[in-house]
Motif scaffolding. Structure first.
Motif, PDB file in Angstrom:
ATOM      1  N   LEU A   1      23.264 -13.732  31.542  1.00 51.46           N
ATOM      2  CA  LEU A   1      23.663 -13.730  32.948  1.00 51.46           C
ATOM      3  C   LEU A   1      24.653 -12.611  33.254  1.00 51.46           C
ATOM      4  CD1 LEU A   1      24.131 -17.567  33.620  1.00 51.46           C
ATOM      5  CD2 LEU A   1      22.313 -16.095  34.510  1.00 51.46           C
ATOM      6  N   GLU A   2      25.622 -12.417  32.338  1.00 55.33           N
ATOM      7  CA  GLU A   2      26.681 -11.436  32.583  1.00 55.33           C
ATOM      8  C   GLU A   2      26.289 -10.024  32.160  1.00 55.33           C
ATOM      9  OE1 GLU A   2      30.582 -12.636  31.413  1.00 55.33           O
ATOM     10  OE2 GLU A   2      30.216 -14.759  31.855  1.00 55.33           O
ATOM     11  N   GLY A   3      25.539  -9.918  31.068  1.00 56.84           N
ATOM     12  CA  GLY A   3      24.920  -8.649  30.711  1.00 56.84           C
ATOM     13  C   GLY A   3      25.808  -7.590  30.078  1.00 56.84           C
ATOM     14  N   GLN A   4      26.886  -7.980  29.391  1.00 56.95           N
ATOM     15  CA  GLN A   4      27.717  -6.969  28.736  1.00 56.95           C
ATOM     16  C   GLN A   4      26.925  -6.243  27.647  1.00 56.95           C
ATOM     17  OE1 GLN A   4      28.613 -10.076  29.459  1.00 56.95           O
ATOM     18  NE2 GLN A   4      30.822 -10.338  29.667  1.00 56.95           N
ATOM     19  N   ALA A   5      26.775  -4.933  27.797  1.00 55.30           N
ATOM     20  CA  ALA A   5      26.009  -4.150  26.836  1.00 55.30           C
ATOM     21  C   ALA A   5      26.733  -4.007  25.503  1.00 55.30           C
ATOM     22  CB  ALA A   5      25.707  -2.770  27.415  1.00 55.30           C
ATOM     23  N   ASN A   6      28.038  -4.232  25.500  1.00 50.85           N
ATOM     24  CA  ASN A   6      28.841  -4.054  24.282  1.00 50.85           C
ATOM     25  C   ASN A   6      29.053  -5.351  23.521  1.00 50.85           C
ATOM     26  OD1 ASN A   6      30.451  -4.975  26.458  1.00 50.85           O
ATOM     27  ND2 ASN A   6      32.327  -4.254  25.441  1.00 50.85           N
ATOM     28  N   LEU A   7      28.313  -6.407  23.838  1.00 51.75           N
ATOM     29  CA  LEU A   7      28.414  -7.697  23.146  1.00 51.75           C
ATOM     30  C   LEU A   7      27.088  -8.030  22.488  1.00 51.75           C
ATOM     31  CD1 LEU A   7      29.716 -10.411  22.398  1.00 51.75           C
ATOM     32  CD2 LEU A   7      29.082 -11.254  24.678  1.00 51.75           C
ATOM     33  N   THR A   8      27.161  -8.396  21.193  1.00 47.55           N
ATOM     34  CA  THR A   8      25.973  -8.830  20.454  1.00 47.55           C
ATOM     35  C   THR A   8      26.213 -10.216  19.881  1.00 47.55           C
ATOM     36  OG1 THR A   8      25.506  -6.529  19.824  1.00 47.55           O
ATOM     37  CG2 THR A   8      24.380  -8.268  18.580  1.00 47.55           C
ATOM     38  N   PRO A   9      25.611 -11.268  20.436  1.00 54.27           N
ATOM     39  CA  PRO A   9      25.720 -12.606  19.838  1.00 54.27           C
ATOM     40  C   PRO A   9      24.819 -12.702  18.601  1.00 54.27           C
ATOM     41  CG  PRO A   9      25.220 -12.726  22.200  1.00 54.27           C
ATOM     42  CD  PRO A   9      24.946 -11.321  21.745  1.00 54.27           C
ATOM     43  N   ILE A  10      25.330 -13.340  17.563  1.00 49.38           N
ATOM     44  CA  ILE A  10      24.585 -13.508  16.312  1.00 49.38           C
ATOM     45  C   ILE A  10      24.602 -14.985  15.935  1.00 49.38           C
ATOM     46  CG2 ILE A  10      24.553 -13.016  13.832  1.00 49.38           C
ATOM     47  CD1 ILE A  10      23.782 -10.572  15.365  1.00 49.38           C
ATOM     48  N   HIS A  11      23.423 -15.549  15.652  1.00 43.14           N
ATOM     49  CA  HIS A  11      23.318 -16.936  15.198  1.00 43.14           C
ATOM     50  C   HIS A  11      23.220 -16.930  13.680  1.00 43.14           C
ATOM     51  CE1 HIS A  11      20.882 -20.872  14.788  1.00 43.14           C
ATOM     52  NE2 HIS A  11      22.175 -21.129  14.817  1.00 43.14           N
ATOM     53  N   ALA A  12      24.340 -17.218  13.004  1.00 44.46           N
ATOM     54  CA  ALA A  12      24.358 -17.160  11.540  1.00 44.46           C
ATOM     55  C   ALA A  12      25.634 -17.801  11.012  1.00 44.46           C
ATOM     56  CB  ALA A  12      24.280 -15.712  11.053  1.00 44.46           C
ATOM     57  N   ASP A  13      25.591 -18.173   9.763  1.00 41.48           N
ATOM     58  CA  ASP A  13      26.807 -18.532   9.044  1.00 41.48           C
ATOM     59  C   ASP A  13      27.580 -17.243   8.785  1.00 41.48           C
ATOM     60  OD1 ASP A  13      28.537 -18.921   6.615  1.00 41.48           O
ATOM     61  OD2 ASP A  13      27.774 -20.964   6.775  1.00 41.48           O
ATOM     62  N   ALA A  14      28.868 -17.250   9.066  1.00 39.37           N
ATOM     63  CA  ALA A  14      29.646 -16.007   9.029  1.00 39.37           C
ATOM     64  C   ALA A  14      29.733 -15.387   7.641  1.00 39.37           C
ATOM     65  CB  ALA A  14      31.052 -16.266   9.576  1.00 39.37           C
ATOM     66  N   LEU A  15      29.888 -16.185   6.594  1.00 42.80           N
ATOM     67  CA  LEU A  15      30.111 -15.606   5.273  1.00 42.80           C
ATOM     68  C   LEU A  15      28.934 -14.743   4.810  1.00 42.80           C
ATOM     69  CD1 LEU A  15      32.410 -17.770   5.399  1.00 42.80           C
ATOM     70  CD2 LEU A  15      32.142 -17.988   2.916  1.00 42.80           C
ATOM     71  N   PRO A  16      27.713 -15.276   4.762  1.00 40.48           N
ATOM     72  CA  PRO A  16      26.620 -14.396   4.334  1.00 40.48           C
ATOM     73  C   PRO A  16      26.346 -13.274   5.316  1.00 40.48           C
ATOM     74  CG  PRO A  16      25.786 -16.546   5.019  1.00 40.48           C
ATOM     75  CD  PRO A  16      27.266 -16.668   4.927  1.00 40.48           C
ATOM     76  N   TRP A  17      26.567 -13.529   6.600  1.00 35.15           N
ATOM     77  CA  TRP A  17      26.329 -12.438   7.557  1.00 35.15           C
ATOM     78  C   TRP A  17      27.284 -11.276   7.305  1.00 35.15           C
ATOM     79  CZ3 TRP A  17      28.952  -9.633  11.165  1.00 35.15           C
ATOM     80  CH2 TRP A  17      28.162  -8.771  11.944  1.00 35.15           C
ATOM     81  N   VAL A  18      28.561 -11.560   7.107  1.00 36.81           N
ATOM     82  CA  VAL A  18      29.547 -10.512   6.839  1.00 36.81           C
ATOM     83  C   VAL A  18      29.170  -9.736   5.580  1.00 36.81           C
ATOM     84  CG1 VAL A  18      31.941 -10.120   6.100  1.00 36.81           C
ATOM     85  CG2 VAL A  18      31.462 -11.581   8.082  1.00 36.81           C
ATOM     86  N   VAL A  19      28.786 -10.448   4.527  1.00 35.23           N
ATOM     87  CA  VAL A  19      28.448  -9.798   3.260  1.00 35.23           C
ATOM     88  C   VAL A  19      27.230  -8.889   3.414  1.00 35.23           C
ATOM     89  CG1 VAL A  19      27.568 -10.233   0.927  1.00 35.23           C
ATOM     90  CG2 VAL A  19      29.517 -11.537   1.799  1.00 35.23           C
ATOM     91  N   HIS A  20      26.231  -9.336   4.163  1.00 39.52           N
ATOM     92  CA  HIS A  20      24.999  -8.561   4.281  1.00 39.52           C
ATOM     93  C   HIS A  20      25.071  -7.485   5.351  1.00 39.52           C
ATOM     94  CE1 HIS A  20      22.077 -10.547   1.549  1.00 39.52           C
ATOM     95  NE2 HIS A  20      22.970 -11.519   1.616  1.00 39.52           N
ATOM     96  N   ALA A  21      25.937  -7.654   6.346  1.00 39.52           N
ATOM     97  CA  ALA A  21      25.903  -6.757   7.506  1.00 39.52           C
ATOM     98  C   ALA A  21      26.999  -5.706   7.540  1.00 39.52           C
ATOM     99  CB  ALA A  21      25.974  -7.586   8.795  1.00 39.52           C
TER     100      ALA A  21
END
Length: 220
Positions: free
Chosen positions: A70-90
């Motif tokens: 709805l708001e459309g901020q181009a500088n925001l990326t929502p991620i659906h994940a557990d933070a620990l493995p996401w941080v390690v892989h990303a």
């Protein structure tokens, strides 16, 4: 009590489902973004900064995603994940400008799972740029006090403790706690330029899982 810290075994982290690598460019990261109130506010107020908002609970992530559409901020990326493995892989070494951990689960029955008691915290610090910060907020004085002790005695990191203003409204939890008259505090934790970790050269796994494990259990 000082919690013993074992070395984090990053190579054992399996990639989150539907994992997508990111570019190695400066980002801010919010862990446990909930329904995205802070993420949407922050990205709107700082259009020059890229924010990745990570949320594990599907219901909350969907709510954040819908509001973002709805708001459309181009500088925001929502991620659906557990933070620990996401941080390690990303995330790459020294990539992150700011981490936000706002009102995390205090884990009353499992103190070892509190953020500054986890071996993972060393890996998190390795992803920070020099002089970058982690903002940790809580409405539980004992949680903040324990985190302070860990910063002094284990992680040896400088920080500033702040009382959060009564009119602050960054998250739904923050609004609720302040309306109750509870004391909300935050630690602004800084990574000095000369600070080193055992993960400074560890590159993101990018969806791969090597299973090569360093068995060292030394504390920092």
């Amino acid at each position: 009590m000082i919690m013993p810290i074992r070395q984090f075994q990053a190579q054992r982290m399996h990639a989150p489902r539907d994992f997508q690598p990111i570019e190695n460019k400066p980002v801010c990261v919010e862990i446990g973004a909930g329904k995205g109130k802070h993420a949407l506010l922050f990205s709107g107020q700082h259009p020059d900064l890229q924010l990745i908002a990570v949320e594990r609970t599907r219901e909350k992530f969907v709510a954040m995603q819908k509001q973002h559409q709805l708001e459309g901020q181009a500088n925001l990326t929502p991620i659906h994940a557990d933070a620990l493995p996401w941080v390690v892989h990303a995330l790459y070494p020294q990539q992150v400008q700011q981490f936000f951990i706002l009102y995390p689960n205090p884990e009353p029955h499992n103190p070892a799972q509190r953020w500054l008691n986890m071996p993972f915290f060393e890996f998190l610090i390795s992803r920070l740029q020099p002089n970058a910060t982690v903002t940790l907020a809580s409405n539980i004085p004992e949680y903040i006090a324990e985190a302070e002790q860990q910063l002094k005695n284990v992680w040896k990191l400088p920080y500033e403790k702040q009382v959060i203003a009564q009119d602050s409204a960054r998250t739904h939890f923050e609004i609720k706690y302040l309306e109750r008259g509870e004391l909300c505090q935050q630690l602004i934790i800084q990574k000095p330029e000369t600070y080193t970790t055992r993960f400074d050269d560890f590159q993101p796994l990018n969806g791969q899982n090597t299973q090569t494990v360093d068995e060292s259990n030394d504390a920092r």
